[in-house]
Design a protein around this motif. Structure first.
Motif, PDB file in Angstrom:
ATOM      1  N   ASP A 239       0.671  -1.258   0.122  1.00 24.20           N
ATOM      2  CA  ASP A 239      -0.106   0.121   0.121  1.00 24.20           C
ATOM      3  C   ASP A 239       0.577   1.303  -0.047  1.00 24.20           C
ATOM      4  N   MET A 240       2.063   1.197  -0.479  1.00 25.12           N
ATOM      5  CA  MET A 240       2.899   2.398  -0.454  1.00 25.12           C
ATOM      6  C   MET A 240       2.741   3.414  -1.527  1.00 25.12           C
ATOM      7  N   LEU A 241       2.964   4.588  -1.217  1.00 27.21           N
ATOM      8  CA  LEU A 241       2.605   5.621  -2.192  1.00 27.21           C
ATOM      9  C   LEU A 241       3.951   6.294  -2.446  1.00 27.21           C
ATOM     10  N   VAL A 242       3.990   7.215  -3.589  1.00 24.07           N
ATOM     11  CA  VAL A 242       5.062   7.715  -3.946  1.00 24.07           C
ATOM     12  C   VAL A 242       4.945   9.046  -4.280  1.00 24.07           C
ATOM     13  N   ALA A 243       5.872   9.880  -3.573  1.00 24.27           N
ATOM     14  CA  ALA A 243       5.821  11.458  -3.822  1.00 24.27           C
ATOM     15  C   ALA A 243       6.802  12.017  -4.580  1.00 24.27           C
ATOM     16  N   MET A 244       6.635  13.080  -4.943  1.00 22.94           N
ATOM     17  CA  MET A 244       7.553  13.951  -5.529  1.00 22.94           C
ATOM     18  C   MET A 244       7.267  15.352  -5.333  1.00 22.94           C
ATOM     19  N   ASN A 365      16.241  10.287  -1.036  1.00 25.86           N
ATOM     20  CA  ASN A 365      15.098   9.487  -1.136  1.00 25.86           C
ATOM     21  C   ASN A 365      14.866   9.098   0.240  1.00 25.86           C
ATOM     22  N   CYS A 366      13.420   8.758   0.783  1.00 22.40           N
ATOM     23  CA  CYS A 366      13.492   8.440   2.189  1.00 22.40           C
ATOM     24  C   CYS A 366      11.844   7.653   1.916  1.00 22.40           C
ATOM     25  N   VAL A 367      11.789   6.726   2.984  1.00 25.01           N
ATOM     26  CA  VAL A 367      10.305   6.016   3.040  1.00 25.01           C
ATOM     27  C   VAL A 367      10.006   6.508   4.549  1.00 25.01           C
ATOM     28  N   ALA A 368       8.733   6.915   4.634  1.00 28.04           N
ATOM     29  CA  ALA A 368       8.170   7.372   6.087  1.00 28.04           C
ATOM     30  C   ALA A 368       6.716   6.888   6.082  1.00 28.04           C
ATOM     31  N   SER A 369       6.265   6.692   7.227  1.00 22.67           N
ATOM     32  CA  SER A 369       5.012   6.497   7.741  1.00 22.67           C
ATOM     33  C   SER A 369       4.853   7.199   9.124  1.00 22.67           C
ATOM     34  N   VAL A 370       3.763   7.883   9.292  1.00 18.47           N
ATOM     35  CA  VAL A 370       3.366   8.435  10.483  1.00 18.47           C
ATOM     36  C   VAL A 370       1.850   8.066  10.860  1.00 18.47           C
ATOM     37  N   ASP A 371       2.001   7.364  11.882  1.00 18.41           N
ATOM     38  CA  ASP A 371       0.563   6.847  12.724  1.00 18.41           C
ATOM     39  C   ASP A 371       0.561   7.300  13.838  1.00 18.41           C
ATOM     40  N   GLY A 372      -0.315   8.550  14.194  1.00 23.68           N
ATOM     41  CA  GLY A 372      -0.784   9.224  15.324  1.00 23.68           C
ATOM     42  C   GLY A 372       0.904   9.953  15.528  1.00 23.68           C
ATOM     43  N   ARG A 373       1.412   9.573  16.660  1.00 22.20           N
ATOM     44  CA  ARG A 373       2.613  10.152  17.267  1.00 22.20           C
ATOM     45  C   ARG A 373       3.614   9.336  17.004  1.00 22.20           C
ATOM     46  N   ALA A 431       4.024  12.196   4.505  1.00 28.71           N
ATOM     47  CA  ALA A 431       3.458  10.936   5.146  1.00 28.71           C
ATOM     48  C   ALA A 431       2.227  11.262   6.135  1.00 28.71           C
ATOM     49  N   ARG A 432       2.624  12.439   6.875  1.00 25.50           N
ATOM     50  CA  ARG A 432       1.802  12.792   8.047  1.00 25.50           C
ATOM     51  C   ARG A 432       0.541  13.306   7.336  1.00 25.50           C
ATOM     52  N   HIS A 433       0.618  14.172   6.060  1.00 21.75           N
ATOM     53  CA  HIS A 433      -0.488  14.648   5.572  1.00 21.75           C
ATOM     54  C   HIS A 433      -1.435  13.234   4.961  1.00 21.75           C
ATOM     55  N   VAL A 434      -0.925  12.155   4.526  1.00 18.43           N
ATOM     56  CA  VAL A 434      -1.328  11.238   3.941  1.00 18.43           C
ATOM     57  C   VAL A 434      -2.029  10.349   5.178  1.00 18.43           C
ATOM     58  N   GLY A 435      -1.177  10.155   6.286  1.00 17.23           N
ATOM     59  CA  GLY A 435      -2.003   9.723   7.685  1.00 17.23           C
ATOM     60  C   GLY A 435      -2.272   8.057   7.426  1.00 17.23           C
ATOM     61  N   GLY A 436      -2.706   7.848   8.701  1.00 22.94           N
ATOM     62  CA  GLY A 436      -2.869   6.386   8.855  1.00 22.94           C
ATOM     63  C   GLY A 436      -1.930   5.263   8.805  1.00 22.94           C
ATOM     64  N   GLY A 437      -0.523   5.825   8.854  1.00 24.64           N
ATOM     65  CA  GLY A 437       0.579   4.985   9.121  1.00 24.64           C
ATOM     66  C   GLY A 437       0.638   4.146   7.889  1.00 24.64           C
ATOM     67  N   ARG A 438       0.195   4.959   6.469  1.00 23.18           N
ATOM     68  CA  ARG A 438       0.492   4.372   5.238  1.00 23.18           C
ATOM     69  C   ARG A 438       2.051   4.930   4.708  1.00 23.18           C
ATOM     70  N   PRO A 439       2.654   4.137   4.296  1.00 21.90           N
ATOM     71  CA  PRO A 439       3.871   4.524   3.932  1.00 21.90           C
ATOM     72  C   PRO A 439       4.254   5.164   2.660  1.00 21.90           C
ATOM     73  N   VAL A 440       5.046   6.230   2.497  1.00 22.40           N
ATOM     74  CA  VAL A 440       5.077   6.807   1.493  1.00 22.40           C
ATOM     75  C   VAL A 440       6.773   7.075   1.243  1.00 22.40           C
ATOM     76  N   LYS A 441       6.925   6.783  -0.109  1.00 23.40           N
ATOM     77  CA  LYS A 441       8.170   7.014  -0.359  1.00 23.40           C
ATOM     78  C   LYS A 441       8.244   8.260  -1.150  1.00 23.40           C
ATOM     79  N   LEU A 442       9.512   9.175  -0.919  1.00 28.17           N
ATOM     80  CA  LEU A 442       9.502  10.491  -1.520  1.00 28.17           C
ATOM     81  C   LEU A 442      10.941  10.240  -2.327  1.00 28.17           C
ATOM     82  N   VAL A 443      10.748  10.579  -3.621  1.00 31.53           N
ATOM     83  CA  VAL A 443      11.838  10.395  -4.886  1.00 31.53           C
ATOM     84  C   VAL A 443      12.312  11.917  -5.155  1.00 31.53           C
ATOM     85  N   TRP A 444      13.536  12.058  -4.983  1.00 28.91           N
ATOM     86  CA  TRP A 444      13.846  13.341  -5.780  1.00 28.91           C
ATOM     87  C   TRP A 444      14.734  12.727  -7.002  1.00 28.91           C
ATOM     88  N   THR A 445      14.618  13.440  -8.094  1.00 27.23           N
ATOM     89  CA  THR A 445      15.527  13.215  -9.166  1.00 27.23           C
ATOM     90  C   THR A 445      16.888  13.982  -8.960  1.00 27.23           C
TER      91      THR A 445
END
Length: 728
Positions: A239-244, A365-373, A431-445
Motif C-alpha cells: 500500500d506504499m505511495l510515491v511522492a515527488m 530519497n526516504c520512506v516514511a509512515s506516520v501513525d499518530g505520534r 506521510a503525515r498528510h497522508v496519515g493512517g500509517g500508510r508508507p510514502v516513498k519520497l523520490v528526488w531526481t
C-alpha cells in the motif's frame, strides 16, 4: 534464512529480483549479544533525546557484538555505510580482539538510539569527520576483548583448567596441553552466563594477526556486485505511495499561485497539496508522480529569493575580503603585533572557489509512515540523532517516537548529513498528510537535488604575506569569505586547514579573519568541508613562496616543518618524495607538483604528474603518502585514498555550479562533469608505519590533489592558479 521485511505485514517477493536482500533470521532470535560499554550510556543526553524508538536492551553483554548458534559473529555498525567501507575496519577491530574467524564475521546497521550508539566524541549517533574508526577504536577493542574473556572463562570452568592456560584462535577456544578445543557455538550458552570483565586485557599490537593485513577487506562487495544490496529506492511496502515535490525555481523563493487541476487528473495521482517548501504530488508509482508534478501550473514568488548570478557574487566576495562592505570579519587566529608587520614588500594572492554539488550516485530519497505520534523511517540515515529531532518536530512528537532503520547509501559526500534533515522532514510532512500509517516513498531526481539541495559554499581567500631574507613567512594575513554551514556559533568550518597550519605557526605575526555573508543559497557539508578549499590556498601559496625564494618546494616545506617541529608532515614529505622520485628525471612535457595537508587528524602528501597536451590537462600518476595512525585495513585505506584523489580531481578539473540570475545551470552529469574512467590517474598509496590511535581516511585524500595539480602546472607554465575549476 529468512526474508528481510520492511514494515508490519510486508510480504517477501516470490521472484528473485536484482535487489532482494537476504539476512540470517538467526541473528534476531537466540543470539548471544556481546558488547562493552566503555562510557556511561546514560550520560549522552537528557530526556527524549537519549531514547530511540527501537528498544535496544543489551542486557549484561552490551550492544555491539552478536554471536549466533550458527557461529556467525555480527558486528553492529552504528555508522552509515555510504561506500567508504567503514564496516570492514570496525569488524576487524572486534574480530582481532575476539580472535574470531574472519570468514565468519559480518555486520549489520544499528537502529537509531543515541543512548546506546552515539559516537563517543560527537555525543550523538551520526557519521562525519571521517571519525568512525577513530571514534570506535578503544570501545570496540574492549568489546572484542571482553567477549573473548567470557569464552575463555567459560572453557576454563567447563574443563577445570586455569584461565591463563587457554587460548583462542579463529573462533576456536583451545587448551594445547590437553588437546581440548571448543568452538564459540559449543560455549555459547556458558559464555552468556558470565559477566564481561570491566577492564579486559587488550592485545599488544605486535600480536595482531588480522589488523594491518590484506585479509581485512569489504564485506559488501558481493552484494554490490550481484545487485542484491538494498538501497532506499528498492524498498517496496504494501500500500506504499510515491511522492515527488515541485520546489521553487530560485533559492529563497516561495509559492505564489497554484493550479493543481491538471495534476489531479493524471492517472495514478492520489493527492496534490502544498507543503512548506513547495507542492507535493502523491501517486501510486514514481512515473505517475512525475507526470503529475509536470502538470502543475505554478507561479513562484521570488521577492526574497537569490536572483544574482555567480559573477556578481564573486565580485561581492572580493569586495568583502577587502573590507569594503558592511560584512565584518571575525578573527579566528591572531598572533603578535599587527601594527606595522605588513609594511614594505608583500606577497599577495587571492583564490576563488565556486559552489559545488555533492552529486552522489543515489539521489535523495526516504520512506516514511506516520501513525499518530509514531514515525517510522527507512532510508540511508547519516546523522540519526539530528534526523530524529527534526522529524519529531515535523510530526509534533518526541524524538524517541521516531524509529529509523538505516540502509546503505549510494554515496553522500556530506549531502545526507544536513542539519535541517531537509528531504527527510519533507517526506515526514507528506506521510503525515497522508496519515493512517500508510508508507510514502519520497523520490528526488538528480535535477531536484542539484537545483534544490545544498552546495559546498562559494568562497574567496585573500592572503598577504611578508617573508624574511630566507623566504619564510614572518607575517601572514588571511581573509576568508564563506557562508556558514552551521547556523549557530562561530563560522569555523571554512577555517579548517588554515587555522593552526604550520605555515602560520612559523610566522611571528598572524592576522586571520572569517567574513560570513548571508545568502539564500543553502550551504552544506562537502567531502572534507573547508579543507577542500584551504588546502588549495595554503599549498599553492607555499609553492609560490618557494618559487619566489628560488627554493625547491619540497626543501622549502621541509625547512618550515623542521622549524615548527612537525614530525608527522616531515615523515610523509620524505616518504612521498622518495616514492615519487622527486627531483629525478621526467618525460618531456611533464612536471611534478607536491601538496601536503592534514585533515581530520590524518596527514596526506601527494605528488601529481601533470602535462598539458594539445590544450588538454592530463594527470597520469599520483603518489600518496599517508599517516593515519595504525592502519586497520591497508587495502581499504588505499581504496579510499584512490577514491578521494579521483573525487577531488574531478571537482578541481570541472566542478562548479553556476548561477544565472539565481538559477543553477548544472543539474545533471551532462553539465556537471565528474572524472571519467579514461581520465583517472594511476594512484599509489604508501602508509607511514604507526602504532598510534587510528585517524580518519574517508575524506583526507581529497584536499591535496587540487594544489598538487596546480603546483605541477606552475612548474610547467610559470603561471599561478587563482580559481577553480581548472577547465572552464
Amino acid at each position: 534464512m529468512s526474508e528481510r521485511k520492511f514494515g508490519e505485514g510486508a510480504q517477501p517477493s516470490p521472484v528473485l529480483t536484482r535487489r532482494r536482500l537476504v539476512l540470517g533470521g538467526s541473528l534476531l532470535g537466540g543470539a548471544l549479544v556481546v558488547g562493552y560499554a566503555a562510557t556511561n550510556f546514560g550520560a549522552v543526553a537528557a530526556g527524549a533525546l537519549s531514547v530511540g524508538a527501537v528498544d535496544v536492551n543489551p542486557g549484561v553483554f552490551g550492544p555491539f557484538i552478536k554471536i549466533d548458534e550458527a557461529g556467525w559473529v555480527t558486528v553492529v555498525n552504528r555508522y552509515q555505510e555510504m561506500g567508504q567501507g567503514t564496516h570492514a575496519g570496525l569488524a576487524a577491530i572486534v574480530a582481532e580482539e575476539l580472535d574470531a574467524d574472519w570468514e565468519m564475521v559480518r555486520f549489520e546497521s544499528a537502529p537509531a538510539n543515541a543512548a546506546v550508539y552515539r559516537d563517543v566524541t560527537m555525543g550523538i549517533q551520526g557519521t562525519g569527520a571521517s571519525h568512525a574508526i577513530a571514534g570506535s577504536w578503544n570501545q570496540l577493542r574492549q568489546a572484542g576483548a571482553a567477549a573473548r574473556a567470557m569464552f575463555v572463562q567459560a572453557a576454563a570452568r567447563k574443563w577445570g583448567l586455569p584461565v591463563d592456560s587457554i587460548g583462542v584462535r579463529n573462533g576456536v577456544v583451545y587448551h594445547l596441553a590437553s588437546q581440548r578445543s571448543a568452538t564459540f557455538v559449543d560455549l555459547l550458552a556458558d559464555a552468556a552466563k558470565i559477566a564481561p570483565p570491566e577492564h579486559p586485557k587488550l592485545k599488544d599490537p605486535k600480536d595482531y594477526k588480522l589488523i594491518g593485513t590484506e585479509i581485512v577487506r569489504r564485506k559488501d562487495s558481493q552484494s554490490k556486485s550481484n545487485g542484491t544490496e538494498l538501497y532506499t529506492q528498492d524498498v517496496r511496502l504494501p500500500d506504499m505511495l510515491v511522492a515527488m515535490v515541485a520546489h521553487p525555481s530560485h533559492f529563497g523563493g516561495k509559492l505564489g499561485s497554484l493550479d493543481m487541476g491538471a495534476a489531479r487528473k493524471v492517472p495514478g495521482v492520489v493527492d496534490v497539496f502544498e507543503i512548506a517548501r513547495g507542492v507535493a504530488v502523491v501517486a501510486k508509482d514514481t512515473w505517475s508522480a512525475r507526470l503529475g508534478r509536470d502538470a502543475l501550473k505554478i507561479n513562484w514568488d521570488d521577492a526574497k529569493a537569490e536572483t544574482r548570478s555567480s559573477d556578481e557574487l564573486r565580485a561581492l566576495y572580493r569586495e568583502i575580503a577587502k573590507g569594503k562592505t558592511d560584512v565584518t570579519g571575525a578573527a579566528f587566529q591572531t598572533k603578535g603585533k599587527v601594527d606595522d608587520a605588513f609594511d614594505g614588500e608583500l606577497f599577495e594572492a587571492s583564490f576563488d572557489f565556486p559552489y559545488l554539488a555533492n552529486a552522489p550516485m543515489e539521489p535523495m530519497n526516504c520512506v516514511a509512515s506516520v501513525d499518530g505520534r509514531r514515525v517510522k523511517l527507512t532510508f540511508a540515515a547519516q546523522i540519526q540523532t539530528v534526523d530524529q529531532i527534526n522529524c519529531a518536530l515535523a510530526a509534533i512528537t518526541l524524538p524517541g517516537m521516531v524509529e529509523i532503520e538505516t540502509l546503505p547509501a549510494g554515496g553522500s559526500f556530506g549531502r545526507r548529513g544536513t542539519l535541517t534533515s531537509d528531504y527527510i522532514v519533507e517526506c515526514v510532512n507528506i506521510a503525515r498528510h497522508v496519515g493512517g500509517g500508510r508508507p510514502v516513498k519520497l523520490v528526488w531526481t538528480r535535477e531536484d537535488d542539484m537545483s534544490s539541495g545544498y552546495y559546498r559554499p562559494m568562497a574567496h581567500h585573500k592572503v598577504s604575506i611578508k617573508c624574511d631574507e630566507g623566504g619564510l613567512p614572518i607575517a601572514w594575513r588571511h581573509n576568508i569569505v564563506s557562508q556558514a554551514i552551521v547556523p549557530f556559533g562561530a563560522n569555523e568550518l571554512p577555517t579548517h586547514g588554515v587555522k593552526n597550519s604550520p605555515y602560520l605557526s612559523v610566522a611571528s605575526v598572524v592576522d586571520a579573519r572569517i567574513f560570513t555573508p548571508k545568502l539564500a543559497v543553502p550551504p552544506g557539508l562537502w567531502r572534507s568541508v573547508g579543507n577542500s578549499q584551504s588546502a588549495m590556498v595554503m599549498e599553492h601559496t607555499v609553492d609560490l613562496l618557494a618559487r619566489r625564494a628560488q627554493r625547491d618546494p619540497a626543501e622549502y616545506r621541509r625547512a618550515i616543518f623542521t622549524k615548527v617541529g612537525n614530525v608527522r608532515k616531515l615523515a610523509v614529505l620524505d616518504l612521498v618524495c622518495k616514492k615519487a622520485g622527486w627531483g629525478g628525471p621526467l618525460d618531456a612535457g611533464w612536471a611534478r607538483g607536491l601538496a601536503i595537508h592534514e585533515c581530520f587528524g590524518t596527514v596526506v602528501a601527494q605528488v601529481a604528474e601533470v602535462s598539458v597536451l594539445g590544450g588538454n590537462l592530463r594527470v597520469r600518476r599520483v603518489v600518496c603518502a599517508v599517516d593515519c595512525g595504525m592502519a586497520i585495513a591497508p587495502n581499504q585505506i588505499a581504496a579510499q585514498i584512490e577514491g578521494g584523489v579521483c573525487f577531488g580531481l574531478g571537482a578541481a578539473l570541472y566542478g562548479r555550479i553556476t548561477l544565472d540570475h539565481g538559477i543553477p545551470q548544472e543539474t545533471n552529469f551532462d553539465a556537471y562533469r565528474v572524472l571519467r574512467m579514461d581520465e583517472a590517474p594511476a594512484v599509489e598509496t604508501h602508509i607511514v608505519p604507526s602504532k598510534k590511535t587510528p585517524t580518519g581516511i574517508g575524506e583526507p585524500g581529497v584536499p591535496p590533489i587540487a594544489p598538487a595539480v596546480a603546483n605541477a602546472l606552475l612548474s610547467l607554465t610559470g603561471r599561478p592558479t587563482s580559481s577553480l575549476p581548472f577547465v572552464i
